[in-house]
Write a protein that holds these residues in place. Structure first.
Motif, short mmCIF file in Angstrom:
data_model
loop_
_atom_site.label_atom_id
_atom_site.label_comp_id
_atom_site.label_asym_id
_atom_site.label_seq_id
_atom_site.Cartn_x
_atom_site.Cartn_y
_atom_site.Cartn_z
N GLY A 215 0.85 -1.18 0.00
CA GLY A 215 0.00 0.00 0.00
C GLY A 215 0.89 1.23 0.00
N ALA A 216 0.60 2.15 0.91
CA ALA A 216 1.39 3.38 0.95
C ALA A 216 2.62 3.24 1.85
CB ALA A 216 0.51 4.51 1.45
N ARG A 217 2.80 2.09 2.50
CA ARG A 217 3.88 1.97 3.49
C ARG A 217 5.10 1.32 2.88
NH1 ARG A 217 1.41 3.00 9.00
NH2 ARG A 217 -0.61 3.65 8.22
N ARG A 237 13.13 4.99 -6.81
CA ARG A 237 12.51 3.80 -7.36
C ARG A 237 11.51 3.16 -6.40
NH1 ARG A 237 15.10 0.81 -11.82
NH2 ARG A 237 14.45 -1.34 -11.67
N TYR A 238 11.87 3.11 -5.11
CA TYR A 238 11.06 2.32 -4.17
C TYR A 238 10.46 3.15 -3.02
CZ TYR A 238 13.00 -1.77 -6.50
OH TYR A 238 13.35 -2.70 -7.42
N GLY A 239 10.79 4.44 -2.95
CA GLY A 239 10.29 5.28 -1.87
C GLY A 239 8.92 5.85 -2.21
N PRO A 240 8.43 6.82 -1.44
CA PRO A 240 9.09 7.35 -0.25
C PRO A 240 9.08 6.36 0.91
CG PRO A 240 6.90 8.29 -0.48
CD PRO A 240 7.13 7.44 -1.69
N ALA A 277 15.37 12.68 -1.74
CA ALA A 277 14.92 12.22 -3.05
C ALA A 277 13.40 12.05 -3.08
CB ALA A 277 15.62 10.90 -3.40
N ARG A 278 12.84 11.48 -2.04
CA ARG A 278 11.39 11.25 -1.97
C ARG A 278 10.92 11.47 -0.54
NH1 ARG A 278 9.12 7.57 -5.85
NH2 ARG A 278 7.11 8.11 -4.98
N PRO A 279 10.56 12.70 -0.17
CA PRO A 279 10.10 12.92 1.21
C PRO A 279 8.85 12.10 1.49
CG PRO A 279 10.35 15.00 0.00
CD PRO A 279 10.48 13.90 -0.99
N ALA A 280 8.76 11.57 2.70
CA ALA A 280 7.63 10.70 3.03
C ALA A 280 6.42 11.49 3.47
CB ALA A 280 8.03 9.73 4.14
N ASN A 281 6.59 12.79 3.73
CA ASN A 281 5.46 13.53 4.30
C ASN A 281 4.81 14.47 3.29
OD1 ASN A 281 7.61 15.18 4.09
ND2 ASN A 281 7.55 15.98 6.18
N ARG A 288 3.43 10.99 7.56
CA ARG A 288 4.38 11.25 8.63
C ARG A 288 5.80 11.18 8.07
NH1 ARG A 288 5.65 7.83 13.25
NH2 ARG A 288 7.53 9.02 12.87
N PRO A 289 6.72 11.93 8.68
CA PRO A 289 8.09 11.88 8.17
C PRO A 289 8.71 10.50 8.41
CG PRO A 289 7.93 13.31 10.11
CD PRO A 289 6.55 12.80 9.83
#
Ligand code: ZN
Ligand code: ZN
Length: 339
Positions: A215-217, A237-240, A277-281, A288-289
């Motif tokens: 999913g998003a995780r 490629r695989y983040g965030p 490269a790909r911030p998670a927030n 969340r960061p």
């Protein structure tokens, strides 16, 4: 038909190599010089036991719900990752020593945070490379017998090792190849390291990290690696990534270890590269960061730095980088945290 050129990390003689300029390894003479110069050889460091806390494991049994990611540190590079409803192990080592022989070699300072017999049903096992502190003969045999349905994901060249020890479903992957296990996407990522278990087999099997997404995780397990310029590409490629499991130990002496093991400051820099490269927030992810989970410290004494130094330096570098203290997850052996 013309053959395609080999990727840079394939040396062409059946061996692998690091594709980045700083990834050149020390020669065998360097290993001897380190062993002969070693200051701490005769004086084992007595670490403060509070640094190596163990807690009773509390992970969800038998599985976490599909929308949750639970990270449990068994010790060193061994984790139980519960993601997408699967139970996944990384670099499982349950033996007393990280060594080819049961009576010599680096001994475990802390017992495994989860006893092997207390593990939940295991769906997949990820191996980063063939060093003894990441790939253990006896643990592979015990797991293969205990979890015959588990799928084993290994870098190129390592399938025979696990298959001859009982693993049934084995997938060998090159860097940037991926596999989907049920709903979980698992990618084999580049790392700057080397491989060897004995004489003459140096770099005959590949080394890697692993990226997992459901999913998003998304989480990233770096394996063993020196600092290199490819972390941004991995996140692209695989983040965030919401959690990055990064090695912070086994870095002294630097003249010898720098190409193959990050120090804590480099691990924080790698984390910054991943997040830049790909911030998670940004709303793409869980909102969340990202957090960093240090590993590869506090379980086996492999190199010259004091065993309790890595998390202290990691916390200092973390603060200097202006990151939130609560996003550095220094886990106790056996501790679980949920993303
Ligand atoms: Zn290694
Ligand atoms: Zn290692």
């Amino acid at each position: 038909m013309k053959a395609l050129p080999l990727p840079l990390h394939h040396a062409g003689d059946g061996r692998f190599r690091n594709p980045w300029p700083d990834g050149t390894l020390q020669r065998f003479s360097g290993l001897l010089r380190w062993q002969l110069d070693r200051p701490t050889k005769s004086s084992p460091v007595q670490p403060d036991p509070s640094v190596f806390r163990s807690v009773a494991p509390m992970f969800p049994q038998p599985r976490a719900s599909e929308d949750r990611v639970v990270i449990t540190w068994v010790g060193h590079a061994s984790f139980l990752l519960q993601i997408g409803g699967l139970n996944v192990l990384t670099d499982p080592v349950w033996s007393e020593r990280a060594s080819p022989l049961p009576f010599v070699g680096p001994r475990r300072g802390v017992p495994p945070g989860v006893p092997l017999d207390a593990l939940p049903p295991i769906d997949a096992v990820l191996i980063s490379h063939n060093h003894y502190d990441h790939l253990d003969d006896r643990t592979v045999r015990r797991l293969a017998a205990r979890a015959p349905g588990a799928r084993w994901l290994v870098p190129l060249g390592l399938a025979p090792f696990v298959a001859t020890r009982g693993a049934r479903a084995v997938l060998e992957l090159d860097w940037w190849q991926e596999e989907r296990l049920d709903g979980v996407r698992i990618g084999c990522t580049p790392a700057q390291h080397f491989s060897a278990r004995g004489f003459g087999d140096q770099n005959r099997t590949l080394w890697c990290g692993w990226a997992l997404g459901s999913g998003a995780r998304r989480i990233y397990f770096a394996g063993d690696t020196g600092y290199h310029p490819g972390f941004g590409a991995i996140a692209d490629r695989y983040g965030p990534f919401h959690a990055a499991l990064l090695p912070i130990g086994a870095y002294e002496p630097r003249w010898f270890m720098r190409p193959v093991h990050m120090n804590p400051e480099e691990a924080v820099r790698a984390f910054a590269d991943l997040v830049a490269a790909r911030p998670a927030n940004t709303g793409e992810g869980t909102g969340r960061p990202a957090v960093m989970v240090p590993m590869h410290w506090g379980t086996f004494k492999l190199t010259d730095e004091p065993m309790d130094e890595p998390p202290v330096r990691a916390a200092r570098a973390w603060q200097a980088a202006g990151l939130r203290p609560t996003d550095l997850w220094v886990l106790a052996h056996g501790e679980s945290r949920t993303l």
